[in-house]
Enzyme design. Sequence first.
Site, short mmCIF file in Angstrom:
data_model
loop_
_atom_site.label_atom_id
_atom_site.label_comp_id
_atom_site.label_asym_id
_atom_site.label_seq_id
_atom_site.Cartn_x
_atom_site.Cartn_y
_atom_site.Cartn_z
N GLU A 86 -1.32 -8.01 5.41
CA GLU A 86 -1.05 -8.31 6.83
C GLU A 86 -2.30 -8.22 7.69
OE1 GLU A 86 -0.70 -5.52 5.39
OE2 GLU A 86 -1.01 -3.86 6.78
N HIS A 92 -3.37 -4.52 1.75
CA HIS A 92 -2.78 -4.87 3.04
C HIS A 92 -2.85 -6.39 3.24
CE1 HIS A 92 -2.45 -0.86 5.05
NE2 HIS A 92 -3.24 -0.55 4.05
N CYS A 120 0.83 -1.21 0.00
CA CYS A 120 0.00 0.00 0.00
C CYS A 120 0.87 1.27 0.00
CB CYS A 120 -1.00 -0.04 1.15
SG CYS A 120 -2.43 0.99 0.82
#
Length: 196
Positions: free
Chosen positions: A171, A169, A78
């Site tokens: 994560e 994202h 990002c």
Amino acid sequence: MKIGVLALQGAVTEHIRSVERAGAEGLAIKQVAQLDELDGLILPGGESTTIGKLMRKYGFMEAIRDFAARGKPVFGTCAGLIVMAERITGQEEAHLELMDMTVSRNAFGRQRESFETDLPVKGIEETVRAVFIRAPLIESVGEKVEVLSTYKGEIVTARQGHLLACSYHPELTDDYRLHAYFVDMAQTYKQSAQNQ
Ligand code: GLN
């Protein structure tokens, strides 16, 4: 395997968790000197202008360019992707200028500011769960850049040798396979460095 996450601003702890799930050690990186011990570095999401400013302030610009020039893998997610790009549409100045691509910030518009989707990514079996938050997209890439995934025709994951970038994202979900993919890249680097 030691994977650092640049910890100046943004989603750091979640990346460390995913790196550890992928079987490597995850470290929050706050000082340039810490880069030496790493096999790979993740640039997290957040706000690219802020991350860029802090990187300049703490000497990370040169240090990360050197890190990448030594062949060590870097993964931008990002805002991290924006920081890695050579060109940012509508902005005169880019940041690290590591990857031969033009990116556009906040590219999905108000309506689609934040959404999740299952994304096919080249090199990874089955789809990857991707969370987009005021995400950038890759408008165009140079010859050396391989497109790993697109969303509605727009490039959202790309790789240039030891450099990896995605618009979303990875994560923020339990799906750590993109982190595992990056840990593999770091492993390959480490082995080739040891054989030299
Ligand atoms: N919109 C942010 C930027 O332009 C990136 C958003 C994110 O990292 N989730 O820097």
